[in-house]
Design a protein around this motif. Structure first.
Motif, short mmCIF file in Angstrom:
data_model
loop_
_atom_site.label_atom_id
_atom_site.label_comp_id
_atom_site.label_asym_id
_atom_site.label_seq_id
_atom_site.Cartn_x
_atom_site.Cartn_y
_atom_site.Cartn_z
N GLN A 199 0.80 -1.22 0.00
CA GLN A 199 0.00 0.00 0.00
C GLN A 199 0.83 1.27 0.00
O GLN A 199 0.32 2.35 -0.23
N THR A 200 2.11 1.16 0.28
CA THR A 200 2.93 2.38 0.35
C THR A 200 3.61 2.73 -0.98
O THR A 200 3.31 3.73 -1.58
N GLY A 201 4.53 1.91 -1.43
CA GLY A 201 5.34 2.25 -2.60
C GLY A 201 4.63 2.28 -3.94
O GLY A 201 4.06 3.32 -4.32
N PRO A 202 4.61 1.14 -4.64
CA PRO A 202 4.05 1.13 -5.99
C PRO A 202 2.57 1.52 -6.04
O PRO A 202 2.13 2.12 -7.02
N ALA A 203 1.81 1.22 -4.98
CA ALA A 203 0.38 1.57 -5.01
C ALA A 203 0.21 3.07 -5.15
O ALA A 203 -0.58 3.55 -5.96
N ARG A 204 0.98 3.83 -4.37
CA ARG A 204 0.90 5.30 -4.45
C ARG A 204 1.36 5.79 -5.81
O ARG A 204 0.77 6.70 -6.40
N ALA A 205 2.44 5.17 -6.30
CA ALA A 205 2.98 5.58 -7.60
C ALA A 205 1.93 5.41 -8.70
O ALA A 205 1.66 6.34 -9.46
N PHE A 206 1.32 4.23 -8.72
CA PHE A 206 0.32 3.97 -9.75
C PHE A 206 -0.94 4.80 -9.52
O PHE A 206 -1.64 5.14 -10.47
N ALA A 207 -1.24 5.13 -8.26
CA ALA A 207 -2.39 5.98 -7.97
C ALA A 207 -2.17 7.38 -8.57
O ALA A 207 -3.09 7.98 -9.14
N PHE A 208 -0.94 7.89 -8.46
CA PHE A 208 -0.63 9.19 -9.06
C PHE A 208 -0.73 9.12 -10.59
O PHE A 208 -1.24 10.04 -11.23
N LEU A 209 -0.25 8.01 -11.15
CA LEU A 209 -0.34 7.86 -12.60
C LEU A 209 -1.81 7.79 -13.05
O LEU A 209 -2.18 8.34 -14.08
N LEU A 210 -2.62 7.13 -12.22
CA LEU A 210 -4.05 7.04 -12.51
C LEU A 210 -4.68 8.44 -12.51
O LEU A 210 -5.40 8.82 -13.43
N LEU A 211 -4.35 9.21 -11.47
CA LEU A 211 -4.90 10.57 -11.38
C LEU A 211 -4.47 11.41 -12.59
O LEU A 211 -5.26 12.17 -13.15
N SER A 212 -3.20 11.24 -12.98
CA SER A 212 -2.70 12.02 -14.12
C SER A 212 -3.50 11.70 -15.38
O SER A 212 -3.85 12.59 -16.14
N GLN A 213 -3.84 10.43 -15.58
CA GLN A 213 -4.60 10.06 -16.78
C GLN A 213 -6.02 10.64 -16.74
O GLN A 213 -6.54 11.08 -17.76
N ILE A 214 -6.60 10.66 -15.54
CA ILE A 214 -7.95 11.23 -15.42
C ILE A 214 -7.89 12.74 -15.73
O ILE A 214 -8.72 13.27 -16.44
N ILE A 215 -6.84 13.39 -15.20
CA ILE A 215 -6.70 14.83 -15.44
C ILE A 215 -6.44 15.10 -16.93
O ILE A 215 -7.01 16.03 -17.51
N PHE A 216 -5.60 14.27 -17.56
CA PHE A 216 -5.33 14.43 -19.00
C PHE A 216 -6.64 14.39 -19.81
O PHE A 216 -6.77 15.09 -20.81
N SER A 217 -7.56 13.57 -19.35
CA SER A 217 -8.81 13.44 -20.13
C SER A 217 -9.67 14.69 -20.05
O SER A 217 -10.64 14.82 -20.78
N LEU A 218 -9.31 15.61 -19.14
CA LEU A 218 -10.08 16.86 -19.02
C LEU A 218 -9.43 18.00 -19.79
O LEU A 218 -9.74 19.17 -19.56
N LEU A 219 -8.54 17.63 -20.68
CA LEU A 219 -7.74 18.62 -21.40
C LEU A 219 -8.58 19.61 -22.21
O LEU A 219 -8.13 20.71 -22.53
N PHE A 220 -9.80 19.23 -22.53
CA PHE A 220 -10.66 20.10 -23.34
C PHE A 220 -11.05 21.37 -22.58
O PHE A 220 -11.46 22.36 -23.16
N LEU A 221 -10.91 21.34 -21.24
CA LEU A 221 -11.31 22.51 -20.43
C LEU A 221 -10.33 23.67 -20.62
O LEU A 221 -10.73 24.77 -20.93
N THR A 222 -9.04 23.39 -20.37
CA THR A 222 -8.01 24.41 -20.55
C THR A 222 -6.66 23.72 -20.72
O THR A 222 -6.45 22.63 -20.20
N SER A 223 -5.75 24.38 -21.42
CA SER A 223 -4.45 23.76 -21.67
C SER A 223 -3.62 23.64 -20.38
O SER A 223 -2.66 22.88 -20.33
N HIS A 224 -3.99 24.39 -19.34
CA HIS A 224 -3.24 24.31 -18.07
C HIS A 224 -3.44 22.95 -17.39
O HIS A 224 -2.64 22.55 -16.56
#
Lengths: 252, 90
Positions: A199-224
Motif C-alpha cells: 500500500q505504500t510504494g508502488p500503489a501510491r505511484a500507480f495511484a498518481f499515474l491514474l490521477l494524471s490520466q484522469i486529469i489528462f482526459s479533461l484537457l478540453f477545459l483548458t491547456s493548463h
C-alpha cells in the motif's frame, strides 16, 4: 506568414482525406497534448524522467528473467520497455510539434518546400502519436496482466486488437486513450491496495499515474490541465523511482 | 498445507543450506536440511554441479558438497529478486 487557406492549397487531396482533419485550422486531434507555451521543453524533461525510471525497472526485471527464466519477469520487463519506448516517441513527436513554427518561418515563403515539409511533418506526427499511445496502452496492459495475475492467455489477442482500436479511435476522441489507460491503472491500484504490504510504494505511484490520466482526459477545459496532469505523472514516476532506489540501496 | 516449492525455491534452499553449514555439507545432511527425497536431491545436485554452483570434494574419506563463488552470487541475486518481487507484488 501565409494564411491557412493559402497553405492548404499545397496539401494534396489524398493526404487531406487520409488525415481527415483540417490542417492549420487549429483542429488537430493527432496532437499529444495542448501544451502551454511556457511549459514546452519542461514537459520534455518530465518525459525524460519517465524514460529513465521505466528503463531502470525494465532492465532490473530483465536481469531477473535471465537469472531464473521466469516468464513473469520477462513480461514485466517488456511492459516497462514498451512504456519507455512510448515516452521516447512522445518526446520525438513533441520536438517536431514544438519546432513547427520555427521551421514554418524558414520555409513558408517557398511554397514547394512548404508542401514537402507539411507532408513529412504530419506523417511523423501521426506515426509518433499512434506509436506513443499504442505502446503505452500495451505496456499498461502487460502490467495489469502480471500484477493482477491474469491467467487466460486467449484474451490477449482480443485485448491487443481493442487497444489498437482505442489508439486509432483516440485520434477522434483523444480522451479514449486516457480513459483506457486510467482503467488499467485503476485495476493495478486496486490490486495493490488489497495487499497491505504494497500500500505504500508502488500503489501510491500507480495511484498518481491514474490521477494524471484522469486529469489528462479533461484537457478540453483548458491547456493548463496538461501541466497539472504532467506534474501528477512526474510524481508517479518519482515514487516508482523511490521504490527502485530503496531496493538498490538495500542490496548495496 | 504449505505451498508447493518451485524449482527455483528448491535450488535456493539447497544453496542456503550449504551456506549455513559454513560452505560445505555432506549429501545426507543436505537432503534433510533442504527437505528432499534422495531422487530429487540427485536431480537438483547434478544441475547445480553442472552449473558450477556446487562442487564435490572428498575430505577424510567423506564426500562433501562445497558451494562455489557462483553459488554464493546466485543466492545474493535470488535475494535481490525476492525483494523486487515483494516490492512490486509480482
Amino acid at each position: 506568414m501565409p494564411s491557412a487557406t493559402k497553405i492548404e492549397k499545397f496539401i494534396p487531396q489524398d493526404l487531406k482525406r487520409r488525415m481527415a482533419f483540417s490542417v492549420y485550422k487549429g483542429i488537430n486531434m493527432w496532437r499529444l497534448g495542448l501544451t502551454p507555451d511556457w511549459f514546452r521543453e519542461i514537459d520534455t524533461g518530465f518525459e525524460i524522467v519517465s524514460i529513465i525510471v521505466t528503463f531502470l525497472i525494465a532492465v532490473s526485471a530483465y536481469k531477473f528473467y535471465k537469472l531464473t527464466n521466469e516468464k513473469t519477469y520477462k513480461w514485466f520487463s517488456l511492459s516497462f520497455f514498451a512504456m519507455s519506448l512510448a515516452y521516447i516517441f512522445k518526446i520525438l513527436t513533441n520536438i517536431v510539434v514544438y519546432n513547427e513554427e520555427w521551421i514554418g518561418k524558414e520555409i513558408l515563403g517557398k511554397y514547394t518546400m512548404t508542401y514537402q515539409y507539411v507532408h513529412e511533418y504530419y506523417y511523423f506526427e501521426i506515426f509518433g502519436t499512434i506509436a506513443f499511445r499504442f505502446l503505452m496502452l500495451v505496456g499498461l496492459f502487460g502490467l495489469y496482466y502480471i500484477i493482477c495475475k491474469c491467467k487466460d492467455k486467449k484474451t490477449i489477442p482480443i485485448m491487443l486488437f481493442l487497444l489498437f482500436f482505442t489508439t486509432m479511435f483516440s485520434n477522434v476522441q483523444y480522451f479514449a486513450f486516457h480513459l483506457t489507460a486510467a482503467l488499467m491503472l485503476a485495476m493495478i491500484v486496486y490490486q495493490y491496495y488489497q495487499n497491505k504490504k504494497l500500500q505504500t510504494g508502488p500503489a501510491r505511484a500507480f495511484a498518481f499515474l491514474l490521477l494524471s490520466q484522469i486529469i489528462f482526459s479533461l484537457l478540453f477545459l483548458t491547456s493548463h490541465i496538461y501541466v497539472i496532469a504532467e506534474i501528477f505523472q512526474l510524481f508517479g514516476f518519482l515514487l516508482l523511482l523511490q521504490t527502485y532506489l530503496k531496493l538498490v540501496k538495500h542490496n548495496g | 498445507m504449505g505451498k508447493r516449492r518451485s524449482r527455483l525455491d528448491i535450488i535456493c534452499d539447497m544453496l542456503v543450506a550449504i551456506q549455513a553449514k559454513g560452505g560445505k555439507i555432506k549429501p545426507t545432511h543436505l537432503m534433510y536440511k533442504a527437505n528432499l527425497s534422495h531422487n530429487l536431491l540427485s536431480t537438483y545436485l547434478d544441475e547445480l554441479i553442472e552449473k558450477t554452483m556446487v562442487k564435490e570434494m572428498k575430505i577424510d574419506d567423506y564426500r562433501y558438497l562445497i558451494i562455489t563463488d557462483k553459488g554464493m552470487e546466485f543466492i545474493q541475486n535470488i535475494k535481490k529478486m525476492k525483494e523486487f518481487q515483494e516490492a512490486f507484488g509480482l
